[in-house]
Scaffold this motif. Structure first.
Motif, PDB file in Angstrom:
ATOM      1  N   GLN A   1      43.990  -6.169 119.629  1.00 27.28           N
ATOM      2  CA  GLN A   1      44.259  -4.456 119.284  1.00 27.28           C
ATOM      3  C   GLN A   1      45.601  -4.509 119.466  1.00 27.28           C
ATOM      4  OE1 GLN A   1      43.105  -1.131 119.082  1.00 27.28           O
ATOM      5  NE2 GLN A   1      41.638  -2.636 118.179  1.00 27.28           N
TER       6      GLN A   1
ATOM      7  N   HIS B   1      47.271  -5.587 115.925  1.00 24.61           N
ATOM      8  CA  HIS B   1      46.867  -4.507 114.865  1.00 24.61           C
ATOM      9  C   HIS B   1      47.348  -3.252 114.871  1.00 24.61           C
ATOM     10  CE1 HIS B   1      44.033  -7.431 113.149  1.00 24.61           C
ATOM     11  NE2 HIS B   1      43.089  -7.250 113.976  1.00 24.61           N
TER      12      HIS B   1
ATOM     13  N   LYS C   1      51.248   9.508 111.355  1.00 26.05           N
ATOM     14  CA  LYS C   1      51.125   8.359 110.858  1.00 26.05           C
ATOM     15  C   LYS C   1      52.666   7.736 110.925  1.00 26.05           C
ATOM     16  CE  LYS C   1      48.950   6.147 107.202  1.00 26.05           C
ATOM     17  NZ  LYS C   1      48.382   6.097 105.922  1.00 26.05           N
TER      18      LYS C   1
ATOM     19  N   THR D   1      57.318  -2.094 103.257  1.00 29.32           N
ATOM     20  CA  THR D   1      56.463  -2.559 104.423  1.00 29.32           C
ATOM     21  C   THR D   1      55.083  -2.007 104.181  1.00 29.32           C
ATOM     22  OG1 THR D   1      57.248  -0.820 105.910  1.00 29.32           O
ATOM     23  CG2 THR D   1      58.369  -2.774 106.086  1.00 29.32           C
ATOM     24  N   TYR D   2      54.794  -0.812 103.952  1.00 26.80           N
ATOM     25  CA  TYR D   2      53.662  -0.222 103.915  1.00 26.80           C
ATOM     26  C   TYR D   2      52.506  -0.487 102.636  1.00 26.80           C
ATOM     27  CZ  TYR D   2      49.818   2.688 105.645  1.00 26.80           C
ATOM     28  OH  TYR D   2      48.402   2.984 105.988  1.00 26.80           O
TER      29      TYR D   2
ATOM     30  N   ASP E   1      41.196   0.228 108.138  1.00 28.23           N
ATOM     31  CA  ASP E   1      42.183   0.012 109.122  1.00 28.23           C
ATOM     32  C   ASP E   1      41.822  -0.939 109.911  1.00 28.23           C
ATOM     33  OD1 ASP E   1      44.089   0.332 111.371  1.00 28.23           O
ATOM     34  OD2 ASP E   1      43.484   2.246 111.837  1.00 28.23           O
ATOM     35  N   PRO E   2      42.417  -2.143 110.044  1.00 24.51           N
ATOM     36  CA  PRO E   2      42.257  -3.337 110.643  1.00 24.51           C
ATOM     37  C   PRO E   2      42.168  -3.116 111.990  1.00 24.51           C
ATOM     38  CG  PRO E   2      44.077  -3.767 109.051  1.00 24.51           C
ATOM     39  CD  PRO E   2      43.970  -2.488 109.447  1.00 24.51           C
ATOM     40  N   SER E   3      42.816  -1.856 112.702  1.00 22.81           N
ATOM     41  CA  SER E   3      42.726  -1.749 114.188  1.00 22.81           C
ATOM     42  C   SER E   3      41.691  -1.130 114.463  1.00 22.81           C
ATOM     43  CB  SER E   3      43.986  -1.027 114.623  1.00 22.81           C
ATOM     44  OG  SER E   3      44.040   0.544 114.122  1.00 22.81           O
ATOM     45  N   SER E   4      40.603  -0.489 113.724  1.00 23.36           N
ATOM     46  CA  SER E   4      39.446  -0.179 114.106  1.00 23.36           C
ATOM     47  C   SER E   4      38.655  -1.326 114.382  1.00 23.36           C
ATOM     48  CB  SER E   4      38.820   0.732 113.028  1.00 23.36           C
ATOM     49  OG  SER E   4      39.610   1.895 112.973  1.00 23.36           O
ATOM     50  N   ILE E   5      38.660  -2.649 113.717  1.00 21.89           N
ATOM     51  CA  ILE E   5      37.570  -3.469 113.864  1.00 21.89           C
ATOM     52  C   ILE E   5      37.809  -4.153 115.365  1.00 21.89           C
ATOM     53  CG2 ILE E   5      37.247  -5.812 113.138  1.00 21.89           C
ATOM     54  CD1 ILE E   5      36.815  -4.037 110.823  1.00 21.89           C
ATOM     55  N   ASN E   6      36.701  -4.237 115.848  1.00 16.92           N
ATOM     56  CA  ASN E   6      36.678  -4.943 117.253  1.00 16.92           C
ATOM     57  C   ASN E   6      37.519  -3.861 118.442  1.00 16.92           C
ATOM     58  OD1 ASN E   6      35.387  -7.025 116.401  1.00 16.92           O
ATOM     59  ND2 ASN E   6      37.167  -8.315 116.169  1.00 16.92           N
ATOM     60  N   LYS E   7      37.634  -2.865 117.958  1.00 17.43           N
ATOM     61  CA  LYS E   7      38.215  -1.883 119.063  1.00 17.43           C
ATOM     62  C   LYS E   7      37.434  -1.540 120.049  1.00 17.43           C
ATOM     63  CE  LYS E   7      39.530   2.341 118.253  1.00 17.43           C
ATOM     64  NZ  LYS E   7      40.250   3.447 117.262  1.00 17.43           N
TER      65      LYS E   7
ATOM     66  N   ARG F   1      32.436  -5.050 118.885  1.00 17.60           N
ATOM     67  CA  ARG F   1      32.423  -6.314 118.155  1.00 17.60           C
ATOM     68  C   ARG F   1      31.850  -6.395 116.943  1.00 17.60           C
ATOM     69  NH1 ARG F   1      36.493  -9.455 119.828  1.00 17.60           N
ATOM     70  NH2 ARG F   1      36.522 -11.043 118.154  1.00 17.60           N
TER      71      ARG F   1
END
Lengths: 182, 588
Positions: free
Chosen positions: A79, A82, B128, B183-184, B307-313, B316
């Motif tokens: 986390q 990410h 953001k 970057t974004y 949003d990659p940070s939503s995955i596995n937050k 799993r």
């Protein structure tokens, strides 16, 4: 009630994972507020920072490198990575620990005061640790020591017995081994 | 071609070049140069709200109902701090907003000057990204970048803080086409192998369920079309979060209703007992999962998120897919059609049979009354009498919001505006104003509670000023109903401060603002009253007096799993008071 399971704010048994320590190298645009964004992310989401160093590393490209030592379970560490990547001024995040043994160095300034035998012993130990004397009087030394964090911890531990007054440490700078850049 | 102009001119030019037609704002000392430029042009229309918080929510409603970026303009200090709730709301619900704030002149920053606050510091965790523009030559680039960041990837709010001296200074203007962000660059197209793995898993499912969220709506109308095509092709059941309502038509047989804390029995049990969960654009929020360690224990989970940070937050994922919902669904459909897999029709049939047995429990049922208007009945009638019209619904936050979600059905995306993540009371009225502005001919209704509506009641003035005929339908039970419900569940029915002793006379209040006020307190009169509300030309406050102590069911008590729901019909007060254990009490 204390939540014994940091995986979730829902108390009770869930998957338990061991806490690990990781060194993250974060390449960012050197723009105002970028450090506040990174630190705010850690405090706002309840992540740990054991050590943090930051300075501009490529002046022409306005790039800074932030080295963070953090602790967490593998899920939390994923986390963190990410969440850092999500920040707009962040170019790249690398987990140096995950990718192999990285080089980690720290510098400390250690002030020791004392007289007689203790003063001689402090000097002797400083030589063993290859610490430099950068300031002195008849009653004190300031040593400059660089090396792995563990070496500095040991040195400071020994100096505690010999009249340690205060310490200033830079925090850890780290870089990956090999010819390639991050 | 660089052109020289003042900072304030640059702001207006950049907004025009971004195609902005409406901005919501409130003037003040530190934005006067921008307001002066605004006065001297006609392309961008400014909507004057009555408090900055209203500007942000109106911009949210505007953005969510159109798919465009919402724009707000506020002054320094209190203007910026009043914007914070709306910014946080937009961050939680992934709404693209650009908020321009005035700032004291550069040389006064840090001096505790009049109406100074550390705007970028305060808004850093609730945007953001944000910028303090210190050089007028950076201004145009930053504004164009801001629009890009607000809408690219997972959408969200951004803040541009412009000191007053920068608004007066002259500098170079660059157009939007010259901007490329270094970057974004969020990933929108999925990894093809992940999609193929997902299709194989979906094809092998015996007890599948689609679980979709606001990401489908945010992705645009095409994502909803593709979702419908894919879901119908598979014949699988589908449920959605609060934020995703409308992406799949509620009238369809495969629709299970909303899931989560106040979702339907069939949706939650299908989630609990499924073997393959296909999450498209939802984030496993705690209102959805309930108890994490008992969440859908036997399923393999596909998670599609931009949003990659939503995955596995929280949960799993077995097959994570990073990408925009429309691109992912398009690729899934393509692979599915190319493979033409044989699905297990027999297993699917018995799965549907099981689901139908859960449906037969009729979890949304309530005991109606001929004497009192039940709030559920009010929502049902409101839906029946508005469903054939071009209708948009907004809500405030609380019991009325959940009843609206349960009883008002949506056939299309972008028709339902509600504060899901942050749960902001006072969202609905300004949001309705934003929606009505974007859709002047449509019927826009804010389903409200008597407590929530008072949080931004001043925006009634805004509606009058711009001739916006919004309808506010208040389910008035004189309580903060959801607070009262939780006090009943958790705190021995001690109703600490959840009863509003001194409510205004909503009819007179409406009239004081120049609205039409109506009141209804009997079920027999309700239909005619609702029709009258719809047929009234201007804005209307409808004070619908409902049963005072009705509670919102079904409900998954906090700390419990999907299969430990409380159903409304047969739940006793005793059960309600014991529903949440010691561990659940600490949760929100």
């Amino acid at each position: 009630m204390i939540n014994t399971n940091p995986q979730t704010h829902y108390a009770g048994p869930a998957l338990r994972q061991e806490v690990e320590t990781r060194t993250l190298s974060v390449l960012v645009d050197n723009e105002p507020g970028v450090l506040a964004r990174v630190i705010g992310l850690f405090s706002g989401r309840g992540y740990n920072i054991d050590s943090l160093t930051v300075t501009e590393t490529e002046h022409e490209k306005h790039l800074s490198r932030i080295t963070v030592i953090t602790r967490g379970t593998p899920a939390v560490l994923e986390q963190i990575k990410h969440q850092l990547e999500r920040l707009v001024p962040v170019h790249r995040v690398r987990d140096l620990t995950f990718e192999g043994i990285s080089l980690e160095r720290e510098l400390a300034l250690v002030k020791v005061a004392g007289k007689g035998e203790k003063r001689i012993e402090a000097m002797r130990i400083a030589e063993i640790f290859r610490a430099q004397v950068v300031d002195t009087s008849l009653e004190h030394f300031v040593f400059e020591i660089t090396g792995k964090p563990g070496k500095i911890d040991t040195f400071i531990g020994l100096m505690t017995e010999l009249g340690l007054v205060e310490v200033s440490r830079t925090g850890i700078a780290a870089i990956g081994r090999g010819a390639a850049a991050m | 071609m660089a052109r020289t102009m003042t900072g304030a001119e640059i702001v207006m030019k950049a907004l025009q070049d971004q195609g902005v037609e409406h901005i919501f704002g409130y003037p003040g000392g530190a934005v006067l140069p921008i307001y002066d430029e605004l006065f001297q042009q006609e392309k961008v229309k400014h909507i004057l709200v009555r408090q900055e918080g209203g500007a942000l929510h109106a911009a949210e409603g505007y953005a969510r109902s159109t798919g465009k970026v919402g724009v707000a303009l506020v002054t320094s200090g209190p203007g910026a701090t009043n914007a914070v709730t709306g910014l946080t709301d937009a961050l939680m619900d992934s709404i693209p907003l650009v908020c321009i704030t005035g700032q004291v002149p550069t040389h006064l920053i840090g001096n505790d000057a009049f109406q100074e606050c550390d705007t970028v510091g305060i808004t850093r965790p609730c945007t953001k990204h944000n910028w303090l523009v210190k050089n007028v030559n950076d201004l145009a680039r930053i504004i164009h970048e801001a629009f890009y960041i607000a809408k690219a990837g997972r959408p969200g709010p951004v803040v541009i803080d412009i000191p007053k001296d920068v608004q007066f200074a002259t500098g170079n203007y660059v157009g939007p086409s010259n901007i490329a962000h270094k970057t974004y660059k969020p990933r929108v197209k999925p990894e093809p192998t992940a999609v193929r793995d997902a299709v194989d898993l979906i094809a092998s499912a015996k007890r599948p369920v689609f679980y979709t969220g606001g990401g489908v709506v945010n992705s645009g109308p095409k994502a909803s079309q593709l979702l419908r095509e894919f879901v119908r092709l598979t014949g699988f059941p589908i449920t959605s979060t609060l934020m995703g309502l409308g992406a799949y038509p509620a009238s369809d047989r495969q629709w299970l209703g909303m899931l989560g804390m106040h979702g339907t029995y069939e949706a939650n049990l299908a989630m609990h007992d499924c073997d393959v969960m296909i999450n498209i654009g939802a984030r496993f929020d705690d209102r959805i999962t309930g108890r994490i360690d008992a969440f859908s224990p036997g399923s393999k989970k596909i998670h599609v998120d931009i949003d990659p940070s939503s995955i596995n937050k929280n949960i799993r994922a077995d097959i994570p897919i990073i990408g925009d919902c429309a691109y992912v669904l398009e690729e899934m459909l393509r692979v599915w059609k190319a493979k033409a897999p044989q699905i297990d029709k027999i297993a699917l049939k018995s799965w549907w049979k099981e689901i139908d047995s859960w449906r037969a429990r009729k979890s949304l049922a309530y005991t109606n009354s001929t004497e009192y208007i039940m709030p559920q009945y009010a929502c049902q009638r409101l839906y029946e009498l508005t469903k054939d019209r071009d209708t948009y619904i907004t809500t405030e936050v609380g019991q009325h919001q959940m009843w609206a979600a349960q009883f008002i059905n949506f056939e299309e995306p972008n028709r339902w505006m509600t504060s899901g993540g942050l749960g902001t009371m006072g969202y609905g009225l300004p949001a309705a104003i934003g929606v009505q502005l974007a859709h002047p001919k449509s019927l826009v209704i804010d389903v409200a509670g008597d407590a929530s509506i008072l949080m931004n009641i001043q925006e009634c003035s805004t509606a009058v000023q711009y001739r916006l005929p919004v309808k506010v339908f208040i389910l008035n039970n004189e309580y903060m109903g959801m607070v009262r419900q939780w006090q009943q569940l958790l705190h021995g029915n001690r109703l600490s401060e959840s009863y509003t002793e001194a409510l205004p006379d909503f009819v007179k209040l409406a009239e004081a603002y120049g609205w039409t006020g109506m009141r209804c307190d009997h079920p027999a009169d309700l239909d005619d009253a609702i029709r009258e509300m719809i047929n009234t030309k201007g804005p209307v406050i409808f004070d619908c007096r409902v049963a005072k102590l009705a509670n919102c069911f079904p409900m998954i008590p906090s700390g419990k799993a999907h299969n430990e729901m409380l159903l409304g019909e047969n739940v006793s007060d005793e059960e309600v008071s014991k529903a949440i254990g010691k561990e659940g009490k600490v949760l929100v």
